[in-house]
Design an enzyme around this catalytic site. Structure first.
Site, PDB file in Angstrom:
ATOM      1  N   GLY A  33       0.829  -1.210   0.000  1.00 41.12           N
ATOM      2  CA  GLY A  33       0.000   0.000   0.000  1.00 41.12           C
ATOM      3  C   GLY A  33       0.858   1.252   0.000  1.00 41.12           C
ATOM      4  O   GLY A  33       2.095   1.176   0.026  1.00 41.12           O
ATOM      5  N   GLU A 107      -0.824 -10.808   3.166  1.00 38.69           N
ATOM      6  CA  GLU A 107      -0.584  -9.986   4.369  1.00 38.69           C
ATOM      7  C   GLU A 107      -0.904 -10.793   5.630  1.00 38.69           C
ATOM      8  O   GLU A 107      -0.164 -10.747   6.615  1.00 38.69           O
ATOM      9  CB  GLU A 107      -1.448  -8.724   4.316  1.00 38.69           C
TER      10      GLU A 107
HETATM   11  C1  5RP Z   1      -3.392  -3.590   1.103  1.00 42.25           C
HETATM   12  C2  5RP Z   1      -3.674  -3.113   2.473  1.00 42.25           C
HETATM   13  C3  5RP Z   1      -3.144  -1.774   2.866  1.00 42.25           C
HETATM   14  O1  5RP Z   1      -2.379  -1.909   4.010  1.00 42.25           O
HETATM   15  C4  5RP Z   1      -4.289  -0.852   3.134  1.00 42.25           C
HETATM   16  O2  5RP Z   1      -5.137  -0.822   1.995  1.00 42.25           O
HETATM   17  C5  5RP Z   1      -3.807   0.564   3.461  1.00 42.25           C
HETATM   18  O3  5RP Z   1      -3.258   1.151   2.334  1.00 42.25           O
HETATM   19  P1  5RP Z   1      -2.708   2.627   2.313  1.00 42.25           P
HETATM   20  O4  5RP Z   1      -1.460   2.635   3.157  1.00 42.25           O
HETATM   21  O5  5RP Z   1      -2.437   2.898   0.855  1.00 42.25           O
HETATM   22  O6  5RP Z   1      -3.769   3.543   2.864  1.00 42.25           O
HETATM   23  O7  5RP Z   1      -4.296  -3.761   3.275  1.00 42.25           O
HETATM   24  O8  5RP Z   1      -4.036  -4.797   0.827  1.00 42.25           O
END
Ligand code: 5RP
Length: 223
Positions: A33, A107
């Site tokens: 992300g 994850e």
């Molecule tokens: C990806 C995730 C990310 O950690 C989540 O979407 C947060 O993303 P960002 O740091 O861009 O806000 O779970 O699958």
């Protein structure tokens, strides 16, 4: 401060937090992300101070490789000392919703294998009750319709995330309007639906530490 500045601040705080853990044989788990990307860029400054990483997505592995940071297959490493990743929502118990970037399954696997899970987020991600952010569910493609009908029975409104194929070759349903008062129970119920690979609730294995970027500075919250 803008949201991007908050994300940068928490990425720097995360590297500072894990610095004492970095030794020649340390493996760092790396999330996915925009916040995790900033963490990767900061971590690169210390790439000679630890062994390498395990990545939770192909995108993160590519970014790590570009920095010249070793990326190992999970099956090839022993202990992951610490896992650093963002989130879409966190409650005060550090139960999370993740998967906005469709990387939830890898994850969750890396989080499960890690001694310590450090979540990094800006203050917009902190909520009283999880569920404003639609809950991502990774499904085997042929089971998508069946899983969607079962999710409706649980009170949710699933929407197919069109055009997205996960790193595992699967599809994503984003489930709206779930009342997530008991995250651990809902996580288990959804995982029990045939055809579900995993769901984006991280309650059975929550974060151990949440570094939360606020306008007053980065706060450290522990379970
Ligand atoms: C990806 C995730 C990310 O950690 C989540 O979407 C947060 O993303 P960002 O740091 O861009 O806000 O779970 O699958």
């Amino acid at each position: 401060m803008t949201q991007d500045e908050l994300k940068q601040a928490v990425a720097e705080a995360a590297v500072k937090y894990i610095l004492p853990m970095l030794e020649d044989d340390t493996i760092v788990g790396v999330g996915t992300g925009s916040t995790a990307n900033l963490f990767i860029d900061e971590l690169a400054k210390y790439k000679n101070d630890f062994d390498g990483t395990v990545a939770s997505s192909k995108a993160s592995a590519e970014r790590l490789n570009k920095h010249g940071i070793p990326v190992y297959e999970l099956n090839g490493v022993g202990n992951i000392r610490v896992y650093v990743d963002g989130a879409d929502e966190s409650n005060e118990y550090l139960h999370l919703i993740k998967g906005g970037g469709a990387a939830l399954t890898r994850e969750k696997i890396v989080a499960a294998c890690s001694e310590e899970f450090v979540c990094i987020a800006d203050e917009s991600k902190m909520v009283k009750v999880l569920g404003d952010f639609p809950l991502p569910v990774e499904v085997i493609p042929m089971a998508r319709g069946y899983v969607a009908r079962e999710l409706v029975k649980l009170g949710g409104d699933p929407v197919y995330r069109e055009g997205v194929i996960t790193d595992n070759g699967n599809q994503i349903l984003d489930v709206y309007n779930l009342d997530i008062l008991n995250p651990a129970e809902l996580e288990k119920s959804i995982d029990g639906i045939v055809g579900v690979v995993t769901n984006g609730l991280f309650a059975k294995r929550p974060a151990d530490v949440l570094l939360l970027a606020t306008k007053e500075g980065v706060k450290t919250l522990k379970r």
